[in-house]
Design an enzyme around this catalytic site. Structure first.
Site, PDB file in Angstrom:
ATOM      1  N   SER A 148       0.858  -1.194   0.000  1.00  0.00           N
ATOM      2  CA  SER A 148       0.000   0.000   0.000  1.00  0.00           C
ATOM      3  C   SER A 148       0.887   1.234   0.000  1.00  0.00           C
ATOM      4  O   SER A 148       1.994   1.198   0.544  1.00  0.00           O
ATOM      5  CB  SER A 148      -0.877   0.017   1.258  1.00  0.00           C
ATOM      6  OG  SER A 148      -1.476   1.286   1.432  1.00  0.00           O
ATOM      7  N   TYR A 189      -1.222  -1.046  10.342  1.00  0.00           N
ATOM      8  CA  TYR A 189      -1.397  -1.350   8.914  1.00  0.00           C
ATOM      9  C   TYR A 189      -0.186  -0.859   8.109  1.00  0.00           C
ATOM     10  O   TYR A 189       0.358  -1.588   7.265  1.00  0.00           O
ATOM     11  CB  TYR A 189      -2.687  -0.672   8.439  1.00  0.00           C
ATOM     12  CG  TYR A 189      -3.059  -0.912   7.002  1.00  0.00           C
ATOM     13  CD1 TYR A 189      -3.656  -2.104   6.600  1.00  0.00           C
ATOM     14  CD2 TYR A 189      -2.833   0.066   6.036  1.00  0.00           C
ATOM     15  CE1 TYR A 189      -4.013  -2.311   5.278  1.00  0.00           C
ATOM     16  CE2 TYR A 189      -3.193  -0.136   4.715  1.00  0.00           C
ATOM     17  CZ  TYR A 189      -3.785  -1.326   4.337  1.00  0.00           C
ATOM     18  OH  TYR A 189      -4.131  -1.520   3.025  1.00  0.00           O
ATOM     19  N   ALA A 190       0.253   0.378   8.380  1.00  0.00           N
ATOM     20  CA  ALA A 190       1.407   0.936   7.655  1.00  0.00           C
ATOM     21  C   ALA A 190       2.648   0.094   7.910  1.00  0.00           C
ATOM     22  O   ALA A 190       3.429  -0.187   6.987  1.00  0.00           O
ATOM     23  CB  ALA A 190       1.642   2.385   8.072  1.00  0.00           C
ATOM     24  N   ALA A 191       2.843  -0.329   9.172  1.00  0.00           N
ATOM     25  CA  ALA A 191       4.007  -1.162   9.506  1.00  0.00           C
ATOM     26  C   ALA A 191       3.937  -2.492   8.755  1.00  0.00           C
ATOM     27  O   ALA A 191       4.944  -2.985   8.234  1.00  0.00           O
ATOM     28  CB  ALA A 191       4.070  -1.397  11.010  1.00  0.00           C
ATOM     29  N   SER A 192       2.729  -3.072   8.673  1.00  0.00           N
ATOM     30  CA  SER A 192       2.597  -4.357   7.971  1.00  0.00           C
ATOM     31  C   SER A 192       2.903  -4.199   6.482  1.00  0.00           C
ATOM     32  O   SER A 192       3.532  -5.057   5.866  1.00  0.00           O
ATOM     33  CB  SER A 192       1.194  -4.947   8.171  1.00  0.00           C
ATOM     34  OG  SER A 192       0.213  -4.258   7.404  1.00  0.00           O
TER      35      SER A 192
END
Ligand SMILES: NC(=O)c1ccc[n+]([C@@H]2O[C@H](COP(=O)([O-])OP(=O)(O)OC[C@H]3O[C@@H](n4cnc5c(N)ncnc54)[C@H](O)[C@@H]3O)[C@@H](O)[C@H]2O)c1
Length: 243
Positions: free
Chosen positions: A136, A149-152
């Site tokens: 993303s 979410y950003a880390a994933s």
């Protein structure tokens, strides 16, 4: 970009971007294995597309292995893996439960690791394969309220590049797609202000992308037309990343 004779696993294929990729690959005559945790929905799309549908949690070792085993049992080979399943559990960090952090990392990062490990064994033997990870733009930009979410999604970029390095010599290409704001059930759940902030950054008229826009890139990366591309992270974001 014909995929006839190629077997493709798509995770999270019951709706949204995964379903659009399944439909696009079906038009190119791929042997399709669709996996999703939502049993009813995955069975219905699999039936419609003449695909194998599997209700499975790809973040568990058994779940991921089962999907790959079923693909090999049914079609005898595995050329394409699209790691698309993903979830959000949004909250500001100060209010985020450790459980929400773990859940997102488990599905969005552990899942693709488990699926890739199981699939790569077959791809290496055949000295050919395509792994496509759904990252993303948020993985490169960060986003308030989506630290987990950003880390994933940033982690998925690291996984993509590491796998590309480990598997390139065996003919397995590994790339990531970084969508921006795509109109699906996942983005429908966002607060109105968050949607506006995202869309204001879209250089192409402030419009959201469609799942089909992402599916076209997935098809290119799955096809022989992209055989010299590996370790790349390609945005489909209407210019959001550079805005
Ligand atoms: N929609 C966007 O704007 C956008 C932007 C960037 C990245 N992405 C990524 O694209 C992918 C697809 O997003 P979407 O918008 O279509 O989401 P969606 O919520 O519409 O669909 C995701 C699918 O994944 C399935 N799933 C969830 N957990 C699973 C598990 N453990 N095992 C198997 N299946 C599971 C869900 O049941 C669902 O069918 C996700 O990885 C998402 O993070 C989406």
């Amino acid at each position: 970009m014909n995929l006839a004779g190629k077997t493709a696993i798509i995770t999270g294929a019951a709706r949204g971007i995964g379903a659009a990729i399944a439909e696009r690959f079906a038009r190119e005559k791929a042997n399709l294995v669709l996996a999703d945790i939502d049993e009813g929905a995955v069975e219905s799309i699999a039936k419609r597309l003449g695909a194998v549908g599997i209700a499975s949690d790809i973040s568990s070792e058994e779940g991921a292995q089962e999907v790959v085993d079923r693909a090999i049992e049914r079609f005898g080979s595995l050329e394409i893996l699209v790691n698309n399943a993903g979830i959000t559990r949004d909250a500001l960090v100060l209010r985020m439960k450790a459980e929400s952090f773990d859940d997102v990392l488990r599905v969005n990062l552990r899942g693709p690791f488990l699926m890739s490990r199981a699939a790569a064994k077959h791809m290496i033997k055949a000295r050919y394969g395509k792994i496509i990870n759904m990252s993303s733009v948020v993985g490169s930009m960060g986003n308030a309220g989506q630290a987990n979410y950003a880390a994933s999604k940033a982690g998925l970029v690291g996984l993509t590049m590491s796998l590309a390095k480990e598997l390139g010599g065996r003919g397995v290409r590994v790339n990531a797609i970084a969508p921006g704001f795509i109109a699906t059930e996942m983005t429908e759940r966002l607060p109105k202000e968050a949607i506006e902030t995202f869309l204001n950054k879209v250089l192409l008229g402030g419009l959201p992308g469609r799942p089909e826009d992402v599916a076209e890139l997935a098809l290119f990366l799955a096809s022989a037309n992209s055989d010299y591309i590996t370790g790349a992270v390609i945005p489909v974001d209407g210019g959001m990343l550079i805005a």
